[in-house]
Design a protein around this motif. Structure first.
Motif, short mmCIF file in Angstrom:
data_model
loop_
_atom_site.label_atom_id
_atom_site.label_comp_id
_atom_site.label_asym_id
_atom_site.label_seq_id
_atom_site.Cartn_x
_atom_site.Cartn_y
_atom_site.Cartn_z
N ALA A 35 0.82 -1.21 0.00
CA ALA A 35 0.00 0.00 0.00
C ALA A 35 0.85 1.26 0.00
CB ALA A 35 -0.93 0.01 1.21
N LEU A 36 2.12 1.12 0.29
CA LEU A 36 2.99 2.28 0.27
C LEU A 36 3.35 2.65 -1.16
CD1 LEU A 36 5.45 1.37 3.18
CD2 LEU A 36 3.25 2.54 3.30
N ALA A 37 3.68 3.91 -1.34
CA ALA A 37 4.01 4.39 -2.67
C ALA A 37 5.09 5.44 -2.57
CB ALA A 37 2.78 4.96 -3.37
N ALA A 38 5.79 5.60 -3.68
CA ALA A 38 6.84 6.62 -3.72
C ALA A 38 6.22 7.99 -3.48
CB ALA A 38 7.56 6.58 -5.06
N GLY A 39 6.88 8.77 -2.67
CA GLY A 39 6.38 10.09 -2.33
C GLY A 39 5.71 10.15 -0.97
N ASP A 40 5.38 8.98 -0.40
CA ASP A 40 4.79 8.97 0.94
C ASP A 40 5.80 9.46 1.97
OD1 ASP A 40 2.48 7.97 -0.10
OD2 ASP A 40 2.82 5.89 0.55
N LYS A 41 5.33 10.26 2.88
CA LYS A 41 6.17 10.62 4.01
C LYS A 41 6.16 9.45 4.99
CE LYS A 41 5.18 15.58 3.67
NZ LYS A 41 4.65 16.77 4.37
N VAL A 42 7.31 9.13 5.53
CA VAL A 42 7.39 7.90 6.33
C VAL A 42 8.38 8.05 7.48
CG1 VAL A 42 9.24 6.85 4.96
CG2 VAL A 42 7.63 5.38 6.16
N THR A 43 8.06 7.33 8.56
CA THR A 43 8.97 7.17 9.69
C THR A 43 9.13 5.68 9.94
OG1 THR A 43 8.29 9.27 10.70
CG2 THR A 43 9.38 7.65 12.13
N THR B 21 2.50 8.41 5.58
CA THR B 21 1.44 9.39 5.38
C THR B 21 1.41 9.77 3.91
OG1 THR B 21 1.81 10.28 7.59
CG2 THR B 21 0.54 11.64 6.09
N SER B 22 0.21 9.79 3.33
CA SER B 22 0.09 10.16 1.93
C SER B 22 0.51 11.60 1.74
CB SER B 22 -1.35 9.97 1.45
OG SER B 22 -1.74 8.62 1.57
N PRO B 23 1.13 11.90 0.60
CA PRO B 23 1.53 13.29 0.37
C PRO B 23 0.29 14.17 0.20
CG PRO B 23 1.89 11.95 -1.59
CD PRO B 23 1.51 11.00 -0.50
N GLU B 24 0.41 15.43 0.58
CA GLU B 24 -0.71 16.36 0.42
C GLU B 24 -0.95 16.62 -1.06
OE1 GLU B 24 0.19 19.83 2.59
OE2 GLU B 24 0.24 18.84 4.54
N PRO B 25 -2.23 16.63 -1.48
CA PRO B 25 -2.51 16.86 -2.89
C PRO B 25 -2.09 18.27 -3.30
CG PRO B 25 -4.54 16.91 -1.62
CD PRO B 25 -3.46 16.44 -0.69
N VAL B 26 -1.57 18.37 -4.50
CA VAL B 26 -1.13 19.67 -5.00
C VAL B 26 -2.33 20.39 -5.58
CG1 VAL B 26 0.40 20.85 -6.62
CG2 VAL B 26 1.14 18.72 -5.51
N ALA B 27 -2.59 21.58 -5.07
CA ALA B 27 -3.74 22.36 -5.54
C ALA B 27 -3.49 22.85 -6.96
CB ALA B 27 -3.98 23.54 -4.61
N GLU B 28 -4.53 22.67 -7.81
CA GLU B 28 -4.40 23.14 -9.19
C GLU B 28 -4.54 24.65 -9.23
OE1 GLU B 28 -7.22 21.18 -11.59
OE2 GLU B 28 -6.41 19.16 -11.24
N PRO B 29 -3.73 25.32 -9.99
CA PRO B 29 -3.82 26.78 -10.05
C PRO B 29 -5.14 27.22 -10.70
CG PRO B 29 -2.30 25.96 -11.71
CD PRO B 29 -2.66 24.78 -10.85
N GLU B 30 -5.72 28.30 -10.18
CA GLU B 30 -6.95 28.83 -10.76
C GLU B 30 -6.66 29.44 -12.12
OE1 GLU B 30 -8.59 31.58 -8.07
OE2 GLU B 30 -8.96 30.10 -6.47
N PRO B 31 -7.60 29.28 -13.07
CA PRO B 31 -7.36 29.86 -14.40
C PRO B 31 -7.34 31.39 -14.32
CG PRO B 31 -9.59 29.02 -14.22
CD PRO B 31 -8.87 28.56 -13.00
N VAL B 32 -6.44 31.96 -15.04
CA VAL B 32 -6.27 33.42 -15.06
C VAL B 32 -6.99 33.97 -16.28
CG1 VAL B 32 -4.61 35.30 -15.14
CG2 VAL B 32 -4.07 33.21 -13.90
#
Length: 222
Positions: free
Chosen positions: A150-158, A176-187
């Motif tokens: 269930a682990l994946a690259a990018g997970d924060k881990v101890t 811990t799963s990485p925080e999702p990256v917020a998509e930038p609002e269209p300009v």
């Protein structure tokens, strides 16, 4: 004549002497006393020899017992020292380790997880630590019990575990799963006011040759 009588007397005396039994002289002799003093001395000497032999045997037995006891104590001390040395070597060979970082690779088939350790124990900090995960390893992700796949690259881990001559072994993996990256609002495209073309003909200016309007006479002062 006298000579013959003398020889005859001597012969008779000799015959009598020879004819006397040997026991007669013995019977007339004084009886001998038993050698009691010699017998007592021999008994005392024998007893002394026995006592001496017993004392020697006792001393030899005591010496042998002391030697055996010393050998046992020496062997016990050597065994204790060897056990202490072995325990020290074992303690030195197996050291607790903690790695805090990000998962870079997971191999469920091989049962390993690679962590780029940003911090933690000096043994692994700043390295790509490969931990072996076994059936007894506790694996959690986002505070829920899970498995290695269930682990994946990018997970924060101890990772908490131990390091031995055979490698790194994980006892607890908390990811811990990485925080999702917020998509930038269209300009939105900015509204641009149209720019007049400078090449266009300008508006005609008024002709200055025209007569100006006559000015009104001022009213006379009263």
């Amino acid at each position: 004549m006298n000579s013959r009588k003398t020889w005859a007397a001597l012969a008779v005396a000799a015959a009598v002497t020879v004819g006397v039994p040997a026991t007669a002289g013995t019977a007339n002799a004084a009886p001998k006393k038993p050698a009691k003093a010699a017998t007592a001395k021999q008994v005392a000497a024998a007893r002394a020899a026995q006592a001496k032999a017993a004392a020697a045997a006792k001393a030899a037995a005591a010496k042998a017992a002391a030697a055996a006891k010393a050998a046992q104590a020496k062997a016990a001390a050597a065994a204790k020292a060897a056990a202490a040395k072995k325990a020290a070597e074992a303690a030195k060979a197996v050291q607790p380790v903690t790695a805090v970082g990000v998962v870079t690779a997971v191999d469920a088939a091989a049962g390993t997880v690679t962590v780029q350790a940003a911090s933690g124990s000096k043994l692994v900090a700043g390295t790509a630590a490969v931990f072996k995960v076994s059936a007894t390893t506790k694996v959690t992700k986002d505070d829920e019990k899970t498995t290695l796949d269930a682990l994946a690259a990018g997970d924060k881990v101890t990772v908490n575990g131990v390091k031995s001559a055979a490698g790194l072994f994980a006892a607890h993996v908390n990811a811990t799963s990485p925080e999702p990256v917020a998509e930038p609002e269209p300009v939105e495209d900015p509204v641009v006011d149209p720019v007049e073309d400078p090449a266009a003909d300008p508006e005609p200016a008024e002709d200055p040759a025209e007569d100006p309007a006559p000015a009104e006479d001022p009213e006379p002062a009263v």
